[in-house]
Design a protein around this motif. Structure first.
Motif, PDB file in Angstrom:
ATOM      1  N   LEU A  90       0.810  -1.217   0.000  1.00 58.78           N
ATOM      2  CA  LEU A  90       0.000   0.000   0.000  1.00 58.78           C
ATOM      3  C   LEU A  90       0.843   1.266   0.000  1.00 58.78           C
ATOM      4  N   VAL A  91       2.154   1.116   0.127  1.00 60.10           N
ATOM      5  CA  VAL A  91       3.060   2.263   0.215  1.00 60.10           C
ATOM      6  C   VAL A  91       3.740   2.492  -1.127  1.00 60.10           C
ATOM      7  N   GLN A  92       3.626   3.710  -1.634  1.00 59.05           N
ATOM      8  CA  GLN A  92       4.193   4.049  -2.936  1.00 59.05           C
ATOM      9  C   GLN A  92       5.570   4.685  -2.793  1.00 59.05           C
ATOM     10  N   PRO A  93       6.484   4.433  -3.744  1.00 56.32           N
ATOM     11  CA  PRO A  93       7.798   5.096  -3.731  1.00 56.32           C
ATOM     12  C   PRO A  93       7.644   6.616  -3.725  1.00 56.32           C
ATOM     13  N   LEU A 112       9.558  -2.237   4.121  1.00 52.93           N
ATOM     14  CA  LEU A 112       9.577  -0.887   3.565  1.00 52.93           C
ATOM     15  C   LEU A 112      10.985  -0.397   3.236  1.00 52.93           C
ATOM     16  N   VAL A 113      12.002  -1.033   3.780  1.00 53.08           N
ATOM     17  CA  VAL A 113      13.374  -0.625   3.427  1.00 53.08           C
ATOM     18  C   VAL A 113      13.643  -0.851   1.941  1.00 53.08           C
ATOM     19  N   GLU A 114      12.782  -1.624   1.272  1.00 57.10           N
ATOM     20  CA  GLU A 114      12.933  -1.871  -0.160  1.00 57.10           C
ATOM     21  C   GLU A 114      12.241  -0.808  -1.013  1.00 57.10           C
ATOM     22  N   VAL A 115      11.466   0.094  -0.395  1.00 50.98           N
ATOM     23  CA  VAL A 115      10.722   1.108  -1.146  1.00 50.98           C
ATOM     24  C   VAL A 115      11.603   2.340  -1.341  1.00 50.98           C
ATOM     25  N   PRO A 116      11.875   2.733  -2.575  1.00 56.00           N
ATOM     26  CA  PRO A 116      12.785   3.856  -2.819  1.00 56.00           C
ATOM     27  C   PRO A 116      12.194   5.217  -2.468  1.00 56.00           C
ATOM     28  N   GLU A 117      13.073   6.137  -2.092  1.00 49.77           N
ATOM     29  CA  GLU A 117      12.756   7.550  -1.876  1.00 49.77           C
ATOM     30  C   GLU A 117      11.606   7.756  -0.894  1.00 49.77           C
ATOM     31  N   LEU A 118      11.618   6.968   0.138  1.00 50.85           N
ATOM     32  CA  LEU A 118      10.554   7.027   1.133  1.00 50.85           C
ATOM     33  C   LEU A 118      10.943   7.960   2.275  1.00 50.85           C
ATOM     34  N   LEU A 171      -0.695   6.643   7.533  1.00 53.83           N
ATOM     35  CA  LEU A 171      -0.243   6.171   8.836  1.00 53.83           C
ATOM     36  C   LEU A 171      -0.472   4.674   8.914  1.00 53.83           C
ATOM     37  N   MET A 172       0.587   3.929   9.214  1.00 56.57           N
ATOM     38  CA  MET A 172       0.484   2.502   9.497  1.00 56.57           C
ATOM     39  C   MET A 172       0.450   2.359  11.018  1.00 56.57           C
ATOM     40  N   LEU A 173      -0.707   2.033  11.547  1.00 56.02           N
ATOM     41  CA  LEU A 173      -0.934   2.052  12.992  1.00 56.02           C
ATOM     42  C   LEU A 173      -0.990   0.644  13.572  1.00 56.02           C
ATOM     43  N   GLY A 174      -0.088   0.352  14.487  1.00 56.86           N
ATOM     44  CA  GLY A 174      -0.164  -0.874  15.262  1.00 56.86           C
ATOM     45  C   GLY A 174      -0.987  -0.631  16.509  1.00 56.86           C
ATOM     46  N   LEU A 205      -5.562   6.256   7.038  1.00 56.46           N
ATOM     47  CA  LEU A 205      -5.248   5.454   8.219  1.00 56.46           C
ATOM     48  C   LEU A 205      -5.348   3.974   7.864  1.00 56.46           C
ATOM     49  N   VAL A 206      -4.218   3.267   7.992  1.00 52.59           N
ATOM     50  CA  VAL A 206      -4.167   1.822   7.783  1.00 52.59           C
ATOM     51  C   VAL A 206      -3.818   1.181   9.117  1.00 52.59           C
ATOM     52  N   VAL A 207      -4.694   0.324   9.622  1.00 56.08           N
ATOM     53  CA  VAL A 207      -4.484  -0.337  10.906  1.00 56.08           C
ATOM     54  C   VAL A 207      -3.976  -1.756  10.653  1.00 56.08           C
ATOM     55  N   LEU A 208      -2.892  -2.120  11.332  1.00 53.89           N
ATOM     56  CA  LEU A 208      -2.315  -3.457  11.231  1.00 53.89           C
ATOM     57  C   LEU A 208      -2.617  -4.195  12.527  1.00 53.89           C
TER      58      LEU A 208
END
Length: 270
Positions: A90-93, A112-118, A171-174, A205-208
């Motif tokens: 769900l996260v875009q570069p 997410l460490v694989e997503v560029p320019e974040l 927001l990725m919310l735990g 808002l994305v809840v995990l």
């Protein structure tokens, strides 16, 4: 398996994981729903567990109980990694994403460490460390200040002030728990305040939350169910929870730990 052996197995699971659901115990122990409920009644009457809707929790587990990061990271590892991989899609570069503290968002950070320019905003020491170790020059990580909690979150007035001036795409919310009445909750009052600022700073808002979070209620509400645009959980989520969430949120994504597991990949221990 004799009744006493079965009840001992139930007790050990509840003490080890903090709780157990009737449906899971029925499946794993191969007995009827009624048998499990009788077992839980016996254990509860002895003061060994606390019965809750749909299952049981460890005695003394309350709305303010906050396990440490290391203890939580050992729970539902397969589910959390499957959830993290779905959430990462769900996260875009080039975007700006906030990650709250938690072991599921920590698992997400490894993807997410694989997503560029974040650009990453976080109040989690553990999450920030994942990005620091990756050492990508095209990623920017902002770790807000504050008072450190048992779950390695930075919270309080300093964190709130820093977050209040920011705007992020997602927001990725735990969370600690979720329920129809209380919404998404945490056992830490200061963390709830900080997380509410993160919610306010985000356009989405994305809840995990893995399936064990359903029916758990922390002392403080972060957000109502209907404030979440997306909830990413796993296929262990009970039907009642699926129906309730689908009624209130924009999208419910269920990761299948058995099918979604990436061969040979293991999230390292904290």
């Amino acid at each position: 398996m004799l009744a006493q052996q079965r009840r001992q197995a139930i007790l050990e699971r509840v003490r080890r994981t903090g709780g157990a659901r009737v449906a899971e115990l029925v499946r794993d122990l191969g007995v009827s729903d009624m048998t499990i409920r009788r077992d839980l009644e016996v254990l509860a009457n002895r003061g060994l567990i606390e019965k809750v809707h749909g299952g049981a929790t460890a005695t003394g587990a309350g709305s303010t109980e906050e396990p440490g990061f290391a203890a939580k990271s050992m729970r539902q590892q397969t589910e959390k990694d499957a959830i993290a991989r779905h959430a990462a899609r769900l996260v875009q570069p080039g975007g700006a994403v906030a990650l709250s503290a938690g072991t599921t968002t920590w698992a997400l950070a490894h993807h997410l460490v694989e997503v560029p320019e974040l650009t990453v905003i976080t109040n989690s020491v553990q999450v920030a460390d994942v990005f620091h170790r990756a050492g990508r020059s095209d990623q920017t990580v902002v770790l807000v200040g504050g008072v450190r909690t048992p779950s390695d979150a930075l919270v309080g007035p300093v964190a709130v002030a820093a977050i209040r001036s920011l705007n992020v795409d997602t927001l990725m919310l735990g969370i600690h728990g979720m329920s129809p009445r209380a919404g998404f909750t945490t056992p830490n009052l200061l963390e709830a305040e900080t997380d509410r600022e993160l919610v306010a700073a985000a356009r989405q808002l994305v809840v995990l939350a893995d399936h064990t979070k359903w029916g758990i209620v922390g002392i403080s509400t972060i957000a109502r169910l209907d404030q979440a645009h997306v909830v990413v959980s796993d296929t262990g989520l009970p039907d009642e929870a699926r129906a309730e969430l689908s009624e209130h949120i924009g999208e419910l994504i269920l990761a299948d730990p058995a099918r979604d597991r990436e061969p040979g990949r293991r999230i390292p221990a904290p």
